[in-house]
Each structure stands twice: as structure tokens, then as C-alpha cells.
Write an enzyme that holds these catalytic residues in place. Structure first.
Site, short mmCIF file in Angstrom:
data_model
loop_
_atom_site.label_atom_id
_atom_site.label_comp_id
_atom_site.label_asym_id
_atom_site.label_seq_id
_atom_site.Cartn_x
_atom_site.Cartn_y
_atom_site.Cartn_z
N ARG A 37 39.20 -57.04 -50.53
CA ARG A 37 39.15 -58.73 -50.23
C ARG A 37 38.18 -58.96 -52.17
O ARG A 37 38.62 -59.84 -52.05
CB ARG A 37 38.72 -59.50 -49.08
CG ARG A 37 39.93 -59.33 -47.96
CD ARG A 37 39.23 -59.57 -47.08
NE ARG A 37 40.08 -59.42 -46.08
CZ ARG A 37 40.59 -59.28 -44.10
NH1 ARG A 37 38.49 -59.04 -44.20
NH2 ARG A 37 40.76 -59.23 -43.77
N LYS A 205 53.00 -55.49 -28.61
CA LYS A 205 53.92 -56.64 -27.60
C LYS A 205 54.79 -57.51 -28.53
O LYS A 205 54.66 -58.71 -29.19
CB LYS A 205 52.27 -57.10 -26.81
CG LYS A 205 51.71 -56.27 -26.28
CD LYS A 205 50.70 -57.16 -25.81
CE LYS A 205 50.08 -58.02 -24.37
NZ LYS A 205 49.00 -58.85 -24.68
N GLY A 361 47.40 -57.14 -39.67
CA GLY A 361 46.21 -55.60 -39.69
C GLY A 361 46.62 -54.52 -39.70
O GLY A 361 46.79 -53.98 -40.43
N GLY A 384 47.02 -62.89 -39.86
CA GLY A 384 46.81 -63.35 -39.08
C GLY A 384 47.22 -64.62 -39.75
O GLY A 384 48.68 -64.72 -39.02
P1 ADP Z 1 49.76 -55.98 -36.53
O1 ADP Z 1 48.93 -56.11 -36.91
O2 ADP Z 1 50.47 -55.21 -37.81
O3 ADP Z 1 50.29 -57.44 -36.33
P2 ADP Z 1 50.20 -55.85 -33.69
O4 ADP Z 1 49.25 -56.30 -33.32
O5 ADP Z 1 51.49 -56.58 -33.18
O6 ADP Z 1 51.01 -54.90 -35.30
O7 ADP Z 1 50.15 -53.62 -33.06
C1 ADP Z 1 49.52 -52.69 -33.74
C2 ADP Z 1 49.81 -52.02 -32.04
O8 ADP Z 1 50.44 -51.83 -31.53
C3 ADP Z 1 48.37 -50.61 -32.33
O9 ADP Z 1 47.66 -50.33 -32.02
C4 ADP Z 1 49.81 -49.78 -32.10
O10 ADP Z 1 49.38 -48.19 -31.60
C5 ADP Z 1 50.35 -50.36 -30.68
N1 ADP Z 1 51.78 -49.23 -30.19
C6 ADP Z 1 52.21 -49.97 -31.36
N2 ADP Z 1 53.79 -48.76 -30.56
C7 ADP Z 1 53.47 -48.36 -29.45
C8 ADP Z 1 53.80 -48.13 -27.96
N3 ADP Z 1 54.28 -47.45 -28.08
N4 ADP Z 1 53.03 -47.94 -26.89
C9 ADP Z 1 51.87 -48.40 -27.27
N5 ADP Z 1 50.91 -49.03 -28.59
C10 ADP Z 1 51.84 -49.44 -29.05
MG MG Z 2 47.33 -56.33 -34.83
#
Ligand code: ADP
Ligand code: MG
Length: 404
Positions: A37, A205, A361, A384
């Protein structure tokens, strides 16, 4: 981009008050363990110095409110380590100062004699409780520290705080180069995508990503779904997901999203096979099955190889790809293959001339882990903030900047 940038200002003899994102990780000795950063802010700082400005930097670092004592607050959340790293990265600046002040008399004294070519870093803006409250008195105090405000902290632009939003009401306010780059890649790509336009949405989710999916449904040709949220879609289609993470109260929503996609002629594509495990653990038993054959007691932790082949093919043939959310539990090596394969397909699409953008992230961590971060068009520095842009929201730290 329709906002003024640092190119639109005559900097000669001016003092630039620059909000950067020096919210960097520190190791146990208190040294900066990842200076990405800080390095990302250098083009803006250098430009200002080369054009005759002096530079006053402000940033937050972590959540100092959590510190249990004044000593712990300084030890864990002072910007001093960031100042030291900046000093190493910016040898051409005539002087780099740091101060314990944030605003008020002491800060004004520190900036008063700053000469062109000099840089001053103020202390963590969150040491002042008024920062996150976007208190107007703090915003006014900050504004006295510069002639022109520059926001280069894309990762904080979704928050209306005194140093990201309030202060901009009191000074001419423009975007720095990092801010400009992020907006061009994220917002610009969304506004004018070359087709085929494909998005890949994953992560844990569905409830975290509804806004993103709804916003993108109007524009994309295909929407590839992976990660934990795919389970909820599959459950909505009637599959038995056994012990997989399924958000029961979002099943109706998943169904609605599938109907909306069909009505909008968007190919909403779900996994056909899965890597499943008998526990949520890296050394669990694992096997690959079709999504309609998940045995009781097992859970889906990654997309399967047939899904990977199909998704990679769609990505490679796209002209624009936006990716948010890992395809599986990539933090555990046995469930990282799907995410890695998508990262690889993004790199190949980029080679074929596609614009490829990654935000979020964990997604960014995943592509860095795969060693492919420099093989895509853009890796967003703001988790975010990038999600809110993908949701179509206006970021308060951007809205307040002067229009072109
Ligand atoms: P980002 O930060 O890129 O927006 P998210 O925070 O939405 O991504 O999601 C990341 C998390 O989702 C990771 O910690 C990963 O382990 C979890 N994840 C991905 N696939 C699954 C799954 N099939 N079951 C449970 N958790 C999952
Ligand atoms: Mg995340």
C-alpha cells in the site's frame, strides 16, 4: 473518470494534503510486513513533489480503539513504522518528517515550515475519536494543513470519515493516481465493458454478494457462481447439499436471482461437480462427486474438475472479466485448486487481450497466493470499497471530489 485529478492542479508552491492508505500489516517487531500500500501511493507523492508541492500525508492504521492502554496504542497503531518505510522508498524527497500530531496547533506548527520537496506524515487519524464520526471540527482542523486535498486512499473511500470525506468540503479536492486507476478499472469497466462480459462470483455467503449480483445482472453475458454461495443456489434447484454451508433463509432469494438472470438473458452457471470433504479441515477425507451425489455427512469445499474446465473456457473466451470471491476454501491447499484454475484462466484471458479485474480482500489474497497477481489487468487494493463499487454504490470519498 469525471473527477478532477492531481493533473488538474498547478502545484507550484502549494501544500498538498493527501489521504493515503497506509493501513499496512505490522510484524511482531512492529515493522511493516507488506509495504504494497505504501508503494502504491508513491506515483502520487512523486508527482506532487516533482511539480513543486510539499506533501502532508494522513492515514489510518488498524483499529486503535481496541488498544487497552496508551502504550499499546502507540506500539501497535502508530504510523511511525510506515514513515520509516516511506523514507526508504522515497530517497528523493528532501526530507520526510513524521509527527505525533494529527491536527490542531502541533500539526499546524509541523506543516508551517514545510518546503517544496518535503513530506510530512501525520499520526494515525483514528487516534482522534472524531475521525470516524466525521466530526466537522476535525475536518476543519485538517483542512488548515493544506491548500488542496488529494484523496488517494481508495480502500477507505467507502467510509465517510473526517480525513476521507469531511475535509474535502473545505478545500479544492482531487483524486490521486491510485484512486484514479481503481475507479477507471472498476467503475470504468462496469460502465463500458467489451463483450463477452463475464463475472465470477464466489466466497462464503450469498447474503454478502446479493448487491453485486443484482447490479451486474443487467450487464453481463455470463455469471459463474462458485464458493460456498454456490451451495445455496444448488439447494434452491433441489439438490441435497448434505453438510455444505447452505444459507437456508436465502434459498428463495437464490431462486429469484436465477429467475432474474433468465429474464435478462444472462447465463447463470452453477458447478456440476464438487470436491467434498467429511470435515471442515485440510486433512479431512475428500472425494470428487457430481453435485447431485453428495453423501450425508459430507460438504462441498471446492468446485470440481469438470466445473473448472467449463468455467475456465468461459473466462478464456471473454473480453471483460470481473472476479470477486474464491471458488473454494482456498486457505486449505486441498481445496485451492478451483480458485487457482480460475486465476490461471484470468491470466490467459488477459494474454488474449481481455480486461481482467479482481476485487475483494480474499480474492486478492488468493490470486497473490497463486503468484498471478501481475498477470491480470487490475488487482484492487480496496476490499470493501471495490465491493461497494461492484454493487453500483457511489463512494462518499469519491462523490465529494471536484468534478472535471
Ligand atoms: P472476498 O473477500 O474476495 O470478497 P469472501 O469474503 O466473500 O471473498 O469469501 C471468502 C471466503 O469464502 C474464504 O474464506 C473461503 O474459505 C470461503 N469459502 C469459499 N468457498 C467455500 C465453501 N465451499 N464453503 C465454505 N467457505 C467457503
Ligand atoms: Mg472477504
Amino acid at each position: 473518470m469525471n473527477k478532477q485529478t492531481i493533473r488538474d492542479v498547478d502545484w507550484n508552491g502549494k501544500r498538498a494534503l493527501v489521504r493515503v492508505d497506509f493501513n499496512v500489516p505490522l510484524d511482531d517487531e512492529g515493522n511493516v510486513s507488506d509495504d504494497t500500500r505504501i508503494r502504491e501511493s508513491l506515483p502520487t507523492i512523486r508527482y506532487l513533489l516533482e511539480h513543486g508541492a510539499s506533501v502532508v500525508l494522513m492515514s489510518h492504521l488498524g483499529r486503535p480503539q481496541k488498544a487497552k492502554s496508551e502504550e499499546e496504542k502507540i506500539r501497535k497503531f502508530s504510523l511511525k513504522p510506515a514513515a520509516e518505510r516511506l523514507f526508504e522508498l522515497l530517497p528523493e524527497a528532501s526530507i520526510v518528517h513524521k509527527t505525533r500530531a494529527i491536527s490542531g496547533e502541533a500539526a499546524e506548527a509541523a506543516v508551517r515550515n514545510l518546503l517544496p520537496g518535503a513530506v510530512l506524515l501525520l499520526e494515525n487519524t483514528r487516534f482522534d475519536d472524531r475521525e470516524e464520526a466525521n466530526d466537522p471540527t476535525m475536518a476543519e482542523e485538517l483542512a488548515r494543513l493544506g491548500d488542496v486535498y488529494v484523496n488517494d486512499a481508495f480502500g477507505s473511500a467507502h467510509r465517510a470519515h473526517a480525513s476521507t470525506e469531511g475535509v474535502a468540503h473545505h478545500l479544492p479536492a482531487v483524486a490521486g493516481f491510485l484512486m484514479e486507476k481503481e475507479l477507471n478499472f472498476l467503475q470504468g469497466t462496469l460502465e463500458n465493458p467489451e463483450k463477452p462480459f463475464v463475472t465470477i462470483i464466489g466466497g462464503a455467503k450469498i447474503s454478502d454478494k446479493i448487491g453485486v449480483i443484482e447490479n451486474l445482472l443487467g450487464d453481463v453475458d455470463a455469471l459463474l457462481i462458485g464458493g460456498g454461495m454456490a451451495n445455496t443456489f444448488l439447494a434452491a434447484k433441489g439438490y441435497d447439499m448434505a453438510d455444505s454451508l447452505v444459507e437456508q433463509d436465502s434459498i428463495d432469494l437464490a431462486r429469484t436471482l436465477m429467475q432474474k438472470a433468465a429474464a435478462a438473458n444472462v447465463d447463470l452457471i452453477l458447478p456440476v461437480d464438487a470436491v467434498i470433504a467429511d470435515a471442515f479441515s485440510a486433512d479431512a477425507q475428500r472425494q470428487t462427486v457430481a453435485v447431485d451425489a453428495i453423501p450425508g455427512g459430507w460438504r462441498m469445499l471446492d468446485i470440481g474438475p469438470d466445473t473448472v474446465v467449463h468455467y475456465a473456457d468461459v473466462v478464456r473466451n471473454a473480453k471483460t472479466v470481473i472476479w470477486n470471491g474464491p471458488m473454494g476454501v482456498f486457505e486449505m491447499e486441498p481445496f485451492a485448486a478451483g480458485t487457482r484454475a480460475i486465476a490461471q484462466a484470468m491470466a490467459e484471458a488477459t494474454d488474449n487481450g481481455a480486461t481482467t479485474v479482481i476485487g475483494g480482500g480474499d480474492s486478492v489474497a488468493a490470486i497473490e497466493q497463486a503468484g498471478l497477481a501481475d498477470k491480470v489487468s487490475h488487482v484492487s487494493t480496496g476490499g470493501g470499497a471495490s465491493l461497494e463499487l461492484l454493487e453500483g454504490k457511489i463512494l462518499p470519498g469519491v462523490a465529494v471530489l471536484n468534478d472535471k
